[in-house]
Motif scaffolding. Structure first.
Motif, PDB file in Angstrom:
ATOM      1  N   UNK A 137       1.030  -1.179  -0.032  1.00  0.00           N
ATOM      2  CA  UNK A 137       0.098   0.086  -0.002  1.00  0.00           C
ATOM      3  C   UNK A 137       0.937   1.343   0.074  1.00  0.00           C
ATOM      4  N   UNK A 138       1.018   2.146  -1.087  1.00  0.00           N
ATOM      5  CA  UNK A 138       1.710   3.199  -1.206  1.00  0.00           C
ATOM      6  C   UNK A 138       1.209   4.315  -0.538  1.00  0.00           C
ATOM      7  N   UNK A 139       1.587   5.027   0.241  1.00  0.00           N
ATOM      8  CA  UNK A 139       0.971   6.081   0.644  1.00  0.00           C
ATOM      9  C   UNK A 139       1.930   7.335   0.928  1.00  0.00           C
ATOM     10  N   UNK A 140       1.164   8.502   1.036  1.00  0.00           N
ATOM     11  CA  UNK A 140       2.086   9.833   0.812  1.00  0.00           C
ATOM     12  C   UNK A 140       2.307  10.094   2.324  1.00  0.00           C
ATOM     13  N   UNK A 141       3.258  10.815   2.650  1.00  0.00           N
ATOM     14  CA  UNK A 141       3.681  11.596   4.105  1.00  0.00           C
ATOM     15  C   UNK A 141       2.433  12.292   4.603  1.00  0.00           C
ATOM     16  N   UNK A 142       1.705  12.880   3.688  1.00  0.00           N
ATOM     17  CA  UNK A 142       0.429  13.868   4.228  1.00  0.00           C
ATOM     18  C   UNK A 142      -0.648  12.708   4.744  1.00  0.00           C
ATOM     19  N   UNK A 143      -0.705  11.431   4.420  1.00  0.00           N
ATOM     20  CA  UNK A 143      -1.495  10.424   4.738  1.00  0.00           C
ATOM     21  C   UNK A 143      -0.995   9.948   6.070  1.00  0.00           C
ATOM     22  N   UNK A 145       1.142  11.529   8.355  1.00  0.00           N
ATOM     23  CA  UNK A 145       1.382  12.682   9.449  1.00  0.00           C
ATOM     24  C   UNK A 145       0.725  13.899   9.036  1.00  0.00           C
ATOM     25  N   UNK A 146      -0.306  14.223   9.145  1.00  0.00           N
ATOM     26  CA  UNK A 146      -0.898  15.511   8.573  1.00  0.00           C
ATOM     27  C   UNK A 146      -0.343  16.632   9.437  1.00  0.00           C
ATOM     28  N   UNK A 147       0.125  16.349  10.762  1.00  0.00           N
ATOM     29  CA  UNK A 147       0.547  17.542  11.426  1.00  0.00           C
ATOM     30  C   UNK A 147       1.935  18.170  10.912  1.00  0.00           C
ATOM     31  N   UNK A 148       2.386  17.620   9.831  1.00  0.00           N
ATOM     32  CA  UNK A 148       3.446  17.909   9.277  1.00  0.00           C
ATOM     33  C   UNK A 148       3.133  18.842   8.030  1.00  0.00           C
ATOM     34  N   UNK A 149       1.565  19.143   7.784  1.00  0.00           N
ATOM     35  CA  UNK A 149       1.214  20.086   6.405  1.00  0.00           C
ATOM     36  C   UNK A 149       1.297  21.310   7.107  1.00  0.00           C
ATOM     37  N   UNK A 233       1.837  11.050  -3.378  1.00  0.00           N
ATOM     38  CA  UNK A 233       2.148   9.917  -2.591  1.00  0.00           C
ATOM     39  C   UNK A 233       3.855   9.890  -2.655  1.00  0.00           C
ATOM     40  N   UNK A 234       4.351  10.248  -3.700  1.00  0.00           N
ATOM     41  CA  UNK A 234       5.706  10.213  -4.047  1.00  0.00           C
ATOM     42  C   UNK A 234       6.541  11.547  -3.937  1.00  0.00           C
ATOM     43  N   UNK A 235       5.737  12.531  -4.212  1.00  0.00           N
ATOM     44  CA  UNK A 235       6.531  13.806  -4.347  1.00  0.00           C
ATOM     45  C   UNK A 235       5.731  15.076  -3.862  1.00  0.00           C
ATOM     46  N   UNK A 236       6.165  15.579  -2.805  1.00  0.00           N
ATOM     47  CA  UNK A 236       5.011  16.849  -2.257  1.00  0.00           C
ATOM     48  C   UNK A 236       5.982  17.940  -2.066  1.00  0.00           C
ATOM     49  N   UNK A 237       5.451  19.214  -2.313  1.00  0.00           N
ATOM     50  CA  UNK A 237       6.403  20.354  -2.075  1.00  0.00           C
ATOM     51  C   UNK A 237       6.768  20.500  -0.506  1.00  0.00           C
ATOM     52  N   UNK A 238       7.890  20.966  -0.326  1.00  0.00           N
ATOM     53  CA  UNK A 238       8.543  20.830   1.071  1.00  0.00           C
ATOM     54  C   UNK A 238       9.138  21.998   1.742  1.00  0.00           C
ATOM     55  N   UNK A 253      11.613  38.809   0.821  1.00  0.00           N
ATOM     56  CA  UNK A 253      10.662  39.246   1.742  1.00  0.00           C
ATOM     57  C   UNK A 253       9.884  38.220   2.489  1.00  0.00           C
ATOM     58  N   UNK A 254       9.752  37.043   1.617  1.00  0.00           N
ATOM     59  CA  UNK A 254       8.757  36.112   2.292  1.00  0.00           C
ATOM     60  C   UNK A 254       8.497  34.735   1.214  1.00  0.00           C
ATOM     61  N   UNK A 255       7.646  33.981   1.943  1.00  0.00           N
ATOM     62  CA  UNK A 255       7.384  32.634   1.077  1.00  0.00           C
ATOM     63  C   UNK A 255       5.853  32.532   1.375  1.00  0.00           C
ATOM     64  N   UNK A 256       5.409  31.871   0.147  1.00  0.00           N
ATOM     65  CA  UNK A 256       4.002  31.515   0.075  1.00  0.00           C
ATOM     66  C   UNK A 256       3.720  30.057  -0.512  1.00  0.00           C
ATOM     67  N   UNK A 257       3.248  29.225   0.474  1.00  0.00           N
ATOM     68  CA  UNK A 257       3.207  27.927  -0.018  1.00  0.00           C
ATOM     69  C   UNK A 257       1.528  27.374   0.130  1.00  0.00           C
ATOM     70  N   UNK A 258       1.283  26.445  -0.287  1.00  0.00           N
ATOM     71  CA  UNK A 258      -0.220  25.573  -0.312  1.00  0.00           C
ATOM     72  C   UNK A 258      -0.406  25.108   1.087  1.00  0.00           C
ATOM     73  N   UNK A 259      -1.407  25.650   1.696  1.00  0.00           N
ATOM     74  CA  UNK A 259      -1.846  25.133   3.019  1.00  0.00           C
ATOM     75  C   UNK A 259      -2.543  23.768   2.740  1.00  0.00           C
ATOM     76  N   UNK A 260      -2.087  22.613   3.743  1.00  0.00           N
ATOM     77  CA  UNK A 260      -2.556  21.426   3.600  1.00  0.00           C
ATOM     78  C   UNK A 260      -1.835  20.783   2.278  1.00  0.00           C
ATOM     79  N   UNK A 261      -1.104  21.117   1.423  1.00  0.00           N
ATOM     80  CA  UNK A 261      -0.474  20.490   0.331  1.00  0.00           C
ATOM     81  C   UNK A 261       0.835  20.785   0.361  1.00  0.00           C
ATOM     82  N   UNK A 262       1.746  21.321   1.495  1.00  0.00           N
ATOM     83  CA  UNK A 262       3.158  21.522   1.474  1.00  0.00           C
ATOM     84  C   UNK A 262       3.438  20.822   2.741  1.00  0.00           C
ATOM     85  N   UNK A 263       4.458  20.231   2.769  1.00  0.00           N
ATOM     86  CA  UNK A 263       4.977  19.727   4.172  1.00  0.00           C
ATOM     87  C   UNK A 263       6.103  20.559   4.797  1.00  0.00           C
ATOM     88  N   UNK A 264       5.984  20.909   5.946  1.00  0.00           N
ATOM     89  CA  UNK A 264       6.724  21.675   6.704  1.00  0.00           C
ATOM     90  C   UNK A 264       7.583  21.069   7.549  1.00  0.00           C
TER      91      UNK A 264
END
Length: 290
Positions: A137-143, A145-149, A233-238, A253-264
């Protein structure tokens, strides 16, 4: 989450077996392993030789395997009862001329060779499909550990102002365009000017390249989004603390990323560094990031 829900989740995890982490370079594999351990799971890590440093994983059960020895990967995952597999961290595209694969590796390479014509997304999708065909079963990091999003909204004390918002809007449009062509996930916009777009060098390389244009006045935004239709599942913005260092060097001056679709990675350290340097970090609405 209630106690009953926690118990149900634990039972579901047991039924799905242990998590196997195929670890490339960077700090994300370790961050995921630590997150899983903190909630009572002990993952097994397969470290890709010359990518993941074994010294960083001394506290976790692991072994190091060459990327072409796919048969060993499969045997190790089966031995450790790893039914759920996640591919974490960048891996340099192998030089097909100098590879000595095992039998399973030959079969995978046949898929990779065809998929490589479709870019990195095609490559990672081919690997995920191969593992799925083998019963995993191939899963993504976001599946896992959602607290890393990335959360939505302003992450630290520093807010974006006037021109920053215009640069973010332009950046979103540019990144969506290059993403649809499977070129990259990020761009740097400075006062309405497209300073640079991400290609094979990755975000750290993009920032290093842009540091050559670091004008005296801080300005500009790094915008990073997932690609349209990207296999998360294999590659996510980080992003991580090193991203903040790169933004400082490029005098942005700053960084803008997608909430819920970027690993922090290490959000507390990101916020600390960003606040100290006067840099804003924003999680954009993934449904309408503009």
């Amino acid at each position: 989450m209630t106690r009953r829900n926690v118990a149900s989740a634990s039972l579901d995890n047991e039924n799905q077996g242990r998590v196997g982490i195929v670890a490339g370079s960077g700090s994300l594999p370790l961050a995921l392993a630590m997150t899983l351990r903190a909630r009572g799971e002990m993952p097994y890590l397969l470290l890709i030789k010359d990518e993941a440093d074994p010294q960083h994983y001394a506290a976790f059960p692991h072994e190091t395997i060459r990327i072409t020895k796919v048969g060993k990967f499969l045997k190790a995952l089966a031995r450790e009862n790893c039914r759920r597999i996640t591919l974490v961290g960048p891996v340099r595209r192998p030089d097909l001329k100098n590879l000595v694969p095992d039998f399973e590796g030959i079969k995978l390479l046949a898929r990779i060779t065809g998929a490589s014509r479709k870019g990195d997304d095609g490559l990672m999708t081919a690997i995920a499909a191969y593992l799925k065909d083998k019963g995993f079963i191939v899963v993504g990091v976001h599946e896992l550990a959602s607290d890393l999003l990335a959360p939505a909204g302003q992450l630290g004390k520093i807010a974006a102002k006037g021109q920053d918002h215009e640069d973010i809007t332009t950046g979103v449009r540019i990144v969506k365009a290059i993403g649809s062509l499977d070129i990259g996930q990020a761009a740097i916009i400075r006062d309405g000017y497209v300073l640079a777009v991400e290609a094979a060098e990755g975000t750290d390389g993009l920032l290093a390249r842009s540091a050559a244009f670091a004008w005296e006045k801080p300005a500009g935004v790094l915008v990073k989004l997932s690609k349209p239709g990207q296999d998360l599942r294999a590659d996510m913005p980080t992003i991580g603390p090193d991203t903040i260092s790169g933004v400082i060097a490029a005098n942005l001056r700053g960084i803008a990323v997608e909430a819920g679709l970027t690993l922090v990675i290490d959000i507390a350290e990101i916020v600390r560094r960003a606040d100290a340097a006067g840099i804003f970090v924003i999680g954009l609405d993934a449904k309408s990031p503009e």
